[in-house]
Structure formats: C-alpha cells, structure tokens
Design a protein around this motif. Structure first.
Motif, PDB file in Angstrom:
ATOM      1  N   THR A 227       1.073  -1.311  -0.082  1.00 18.86           N
ATOM      2  CA  THR A 227      -0.017   0.051  -0.061  1.00 18.86           C
ATOM      3  C   THR A 227       1.154   1.011  -0.284  1.00 18.86           C
ATOM      4  OG1 THR A 227      -1.856  -1.040   1.808  1.00 18.86           O
ATOM      5  CG2 THR A 227      -1.514   1.077   1.181  1.00 18.86           C
TER       6      THR A 227
ATOM      7  N   ALA B 245       3.701  -5.506  -3.544  1.00 16.08           N
ATOM      8  CA  ALA B 245       4.159  -5.722  -2.583  1.00 16.08           C
ATOM      9  C   ALA B 245       5.837  -6.155  -3.304  1.00 16.08           C
ATOM     10  CB  ALA B 245       3.363  -6.396  -1.512  1.00 16.08           C
ATOM     11  N   ASP B 246       7.316  -6.728  -2.204  1.00 12.08           N
ATOM     12  CA  ASP B 246       8.090  -6.609  -2.504  1.00 12.08           C
ATOM     13  C   ASP B 246       7.787  -7.853  -3.893  1.00 12.08           C
ATOM     14  OD1 ASP B 246       6.164  -8.910   0.352  1.00 12.08           O
ATOM     15  OD2 ASP B 246       7.768  -9.563  -0.103  1.00 12.08           O
TER      16      ASP B 246
HETATM   17  C1  LIG Z   1       5.551  -0.713  -4.196  1.00 16.63           C
HETATM   18  S1  LIG Z   1       5.291   0.356  -2.476  1.00 16.63           S
HETATM   19  C2  LIG Z   1       2.983  -0.303  -3.718  1.00 16.63           C
HETATM   20  C3  LIG Z   1       2.899   1.118  -3.555  1.00 16.63           C
HETATM   21  C4  LIG Z   1       1.703   1.653  -3.952  1.00 16.63           C
HETATM   22  N1  LIG Z   1       1.093   0.669  -4.340  1.00 16.63           N
HETATM   23  C5  LIG Z   1       1.117   3.244  -4.512  1.00 16.63           C
HETATM   24  O1  LIG Z   1       0.427   3.244  -5.610  1.00 16.63           O
HETATM   25  O2  LIG Z   1       1.392   3.799  -3.669  1.00 16.63           O
HETATM   26  C6  LIG Z   1       5.284  -1.464  -1.755  1.00 16.63           C
HETATM   27  C7  LIG Z   1       5.066  -1.705  -0.657  1.00 16.63           C
HETATM   28  O3  LIG Z   1       5.030  -2.478  -0.294  1.00 16.63           O
HETATM   29  C8  LIG Z   1       5.040  -2.754   1.053  1.00 16.63           C
HETATM   30  N2  LIG Z   1       5.306  -4.352   1.381  1.00 16.63           N
HETATM   31  C9  LIG Z   1       6.776  -5.225   1.006  1.00 16.63           C
HETATM   32  N3  LIG Z   1       6.864  -6.011   1.467  1.00 16.63           N
HETATM   33  C10 LIG Z   1       5.621  -6.431   2.125  1.00 16.63           C
HETATM   34  C11 LIG Z   1       5.544  -7.642   2.810  1.00 16.63           C
HETATM   35  N4  LIG Z   1       6.638  -8.902   3.067  1.00 16.63           N
HETATM   36  N5  LIG Z   1       4.577  -7.796   3.434  1.00 16.63           N
HETATM   37  C12 LIG Z   1       3.403  -6.452   3.538  1.00 16.63           C
HETATM   38  N6  LIG Z   1       3.594  -4.981   2.397  1.00 16.63           N
HETATM   39  C13 LIG Z   1       4.882  -4.843   2.546  1.00 16.63           C
HETATM   40  C14 LIG Z   1       5.899  -1.845   1.368  1.00 16.63           C
HETATM   41  O4  LIG Z   1       6.443  -1.731   2.704  1.00 16.63           O
HETATM   42  C15 LIG Z   1       5.363  -0.535   0.449  1.00 16.63           C
HETATM   43  O5  LIG Z   1       4.296  -0.160   1.262  1.00 16.63           O
END
Ligand SMILES: C[S@@+](CC[C@H](N)C(=O)[O-])C[C@H]1O[C@@H](n2cnc3c(N)ncnc32)[C@H](O)[C@@H]1O
Length: 188
Positions: A62, A112-113
């Motif tokens: 998010t 996400a990741d």
């Molecule tokens: C690319 S950003 C998302 C951008 C968002 N969709 C937007 O349009 O603003 C990826 C997000 O995924 C979260 N994230 C990464 N790995 C994660 C995990 N294993 N579980 C939950 N969230 C995760 C990160 O903290 C980051 O907030």
C-alpha cells in the motif's frame, strides 16, 4: 515529446487529492518517488474498477495509499476512510492467508515485495470471484526481465511470476505496457 508524456496528456489526469498525495509522498520519500503507481496506471485502475463494478478489492503493498484511492475512490485521511478501506499492517502473506479462502473480492492488486509475487498470486487467485480482475505492478522490472545477464533474485522472481501467470489456466492474462508493466488477469 516522450510517448509516455503523450499517453498521459491524452488520458484522464489524477484528481487534486491524488496529485497532492503524490506530491507529499515525493517530499517524504525523495529517494523512492517511483514507489506509488504511475498516474496513468491509476487512471487505468480507476476506469477498470468502475467498468467491472467492483465493490470489494484487496491491495497487497500500500505504501502511502495512491493506488488504494484509485481502487476505492476514497480519501483516506480526509474522509476518515468512511469504513471502506481497512488497513492491515504486517507481512502480507500472513494477512492474505488469514482471510477466508473463498472467492470474495471483485478485484485484487499486487504491488508489495517482488520476490513474494508468486506466493501472493497463489493466495489471491482463489479469493477473487469468477469474472473478477487481478492487477500486478512492475512486471517489466524496469526492463530487466529481458536482460539475460541479470540473474538477481528480484528479477528472476518477476520472470518466474510472469511465466507462471501466463500459463495459469485459472485466468486470462494480458501484460499492459503501462508504467513499469501492469499485468491484468481476468479470473475464469
Ligand atoms: C511499491 S510500494 C506500493 C505502492 C502503492 N501501491 C502505491 O501506489 O502507492 C510497496 C509496498 O509494499 C510494502 N511491502 C513490501 N513487502 C511487504 C510484505 N512482505 N508485506 C506487506 N507489505 C510489504 C512496502 O512497505 C511498500 O509500502
């Protein structure tokens, strides 16, 4: 003019709240300005959400909430969420697995990741209703999926995911060259 600028100039622009959020996000996280989805991806997601009449959606990844607004059209803070967006902080795989395994979402967005994409996909597909949509961002990995010399874990995970999704009989799939590659699947 760059083709992407031309695309944006001929697509509905983000509204004032999204522009403000994008601006603030860039100020808060100056080194991570590409984390939110691209504006044209947001416009596409908003249109798709309306076209399929989505009432319930799940987003995995998010950040500051840009794509959540495009999916839900709700102002996170300004409208106090209005009970329409439920934020669950924590490892996304645990969060999704804790949900009932039944088809309950009209739309899902995975962002996400990247090394977790395949696992998220396999948890999300059964939870989307037939005829529903699944979107996955960054499926080009900034063009690195085509670079045979790049064997990084992240890039290989995206390649593996793309191969898996394309061969998955549960869905129809199209990779859209929007932003950093936006894969759209329709659950059969
Ligand atoms: C690319 S950003 C998302 C951008 C968002 N969709 C937007 O349009 O603003 C990826 C997000 O995924 C979260 N994230 C990464 N790995 C994660 C995990 N294993 N579980 C939950 N969230 C995760 C990160 O903290 C980051 O907030």
């Amino acid at each position: 003019m760059h083709m992407n600028a031309y695309v944006c100039a001929h697509s509905s622009p983000p509204d004032a709240i999204l522009r403000e959020l994008a601006h603030e996000t860039a100020e808060w996280y100056p080194g991570e300005v590409s984390l939110p989805i691209a504006p044209e991806q947001g416009t596409f997601m908003t249109i798709l959400t309306r076209l399929i009449g989505a009432r319930s959606a799940i987003e995995i990844g998010t950040f500051t909430g840009y794509s959540s607004i495009c999916l839900a059209r709700k102002y996170w803070d300004r409208a106090g969420l209005g009970g329409k967006i439920e934020l669950r902080l924590g490892p996304a795989l645990d969060t999704v697995r804790a949900l009932p395994g039944t088809p309950q979402f009209d739309l899902a967005f995975i962002d996400a990741d990247k090394t977790g994409y395949l696992a998220y996909w396999n948890e999300v597909v059964p939870r989307v209703r037939p005829g529903g949509a699944i979107l996955v961002d960054n499926t080009f990995s900034h063009g690195r999926v085509l670079d045979a010399g790049n064997e990084s874990e992240l890039v290989q995970a995206v390649r593996d995911f793309n191969d898996h999704a394309a061969a998955d009989d549960r869905v129809e799939v199209i990779m859209l060259p929007l932003g950093d590659g936006l894969t759209l699947a329709r659950k059969k």
